[in-house]
Write an enzyme that holds these catalytic residues in place. Structure first.
Site, short mmCIF file in Angstrom:
data_model
loop_
_atom_site.label_atom_id
_atom_site.label_comp_id
_atom_site.label_asym_id
_atom_site.label_seq_id
_atom_site.Cartn_x
_atom_site.Cartn_y
_atom_site.Cartn_z
N SER A 1 8.18 -2.47 -7.89
CA SER A 1 9.02 -1.72 -6.97
C SER A 1 10.28 -2.52 -6.66
CB SER A 1 8.26 -1.46 -5.67
OG SER A 1 9.09 -0.99 -4.64
N TYR B 1 2.75 -4.50 1.59
CA TYR B 1 3.02 -3.78 0.35
C TYR B 1 4.05 -4.51 -0.52
CZ TYR B 1 4.80 -0.02 -2.69
OH TYR B 1 5.22 0.73 -3.76
#
Length: 336
Positions: free
Chosen positions: A228, A241
């Site tokens: 990401s 995360y």
């Protein structure tokens, strides 16, 4: 006329015949080529990426984790009607975690339309989305294997690989895509249970799955991780995360070096803000959701289908020199 003269005469006449035939059919080929070029030009009309898909503001919406794509407004585009295959993965066998929605679903649809058989993993709560994916894979004429279950235990991850290999008749593509994302304003709001669940889903599961899959992967196989933009530019409310996505980026680069000599490629995809159920099931605050993606140079979030071709490219044989790479798609943001 001696034998050599006869042979030369046959070659000359044959060459003249071939030349005359080529001259006769050249206009036909030229016409077909011209028509094909016109058709290609029509189908490849330019599209403005800033207005191709919905832009914020979005209406507030919330779902229990892990969320369903089918209940989002607007619904994400995974390529259900837009992705067209060309046989780039014919005969391949892929396992995709998180294959019910988001980038996993986009990859599953694209892989099937490129000629691959596909096994998808998802949580039982995501069955409604998963059934749609299975139907789309079968509609493409490929084998679909649905394997629901929670990746947070090693035993299930081992069973997942075993069932995928059995159902597909082998395995040569592993897409580690499933992830857990829950926004927390402060580290003080992240419980040990929360932290553990995120680590188990995003870090332990790929570790367990790749270990179980490796004995089945032959030279030419591919492993793809979904990292990401959070690995490079973490948001303050995604403390746990973001760490896992940095870890994913690093396992891609480390494992690529380890498996390169075995002929197994390992790469990653680093999405920016993408419109998926992660966002509406606790991954973003309601305030952030309403303006989601608006901060990018393209002024909107990405749709899962916009990453489908990257997953295809990283699995395809013609990308044989790409390993240890992280391909970004973040609407103008991000760093990979």
């Amino acid at each position: 006329m001696n034998e050599k003269d006869k042979q030369n005469r046959r070659i000359l006449i044959g060459g003249l015949g071939a030349g005359l035939a080529a001259t006769a059919i050249a206009p036909v080929f030229a016409a077909e080529s011209s028509e094909g070029a016109v058709a290609g030009a029509a189908s490849a009309a330019l599209q403005d990426p800033t207005s191709k898909y919905p832009k914020p503001p979005f209406k507030g919406q919330s779902q229990p984790w892990p969320g369903l794509a089918g209940q989002m407004d607007p619904k994400p585009d995974h390529g259900e009607t837009s992705y067209k295959g060309s046989g780039r993965l014919a005969g391949r066998k892929a396992l995709i975690t998180g294959g019910d929605s988001g980038m996993g679903r986009a990859a599953a649809i694209a892989y099937a339309r490129e000629g691959a058989d596909v096994a998808i993993n998802y949580l039982p709560a995501e069955e409604a989305d998963a059934k749609e994916v299975v139907a789309l894979i079968k509609a493409a004429g490929r084998k679909a294997v649905a394997i629901p279950g929670d990746l947070r235990t090693e035993a299930f991850c081992q069973r997942l690989v075993s069932e995928a290999v059995s159902g597909l008749g082998g395995l040569d593509i592993v897409v580690s895509n499933a992830a857990r994302q829950q926004a927390r304003q402060s580290i003080l709001d992240v419980s040990s249970e929360d932290f553990d669940a995120t680590m188990k889903t995003n870090i332990y599961a790929p570790f367990w799955i790749i270990k179980a899959a490796l004995p089945h992967l032959k030279p030419g196989s591919a492993i793809i991780g979904t990292t990401s933009e959070q690995a490079y530019d973490p948001s303050p409310d995604l403390y746990d995360y973001a760490q896992t996505k940095a870890a994913t980026m690093n396992f891609v680069k480390s494992l690529a070096k380890q498996l390169g000599p075995k002929g197994i490629r390992v790469n990653g995809v680093a999405p920016g803000p993408i419109w998926t159920p992660l966002q509406v099931s606790g991954g973003a605050t309601q305030e952030k959701l309403k303006s989601f993606g608006g901060q990018t140079p393209l002024g909107r979030p990405g749709q899962p289908v916009e990453l489908a071709s990257i997953y295809v490219q990283l699995a395809a044989s013609d990308a044989s020199y790409a390993t240890g790479q992280v391909y970004g798609a973040a609407g103008g943001g991000g760093q990979p």
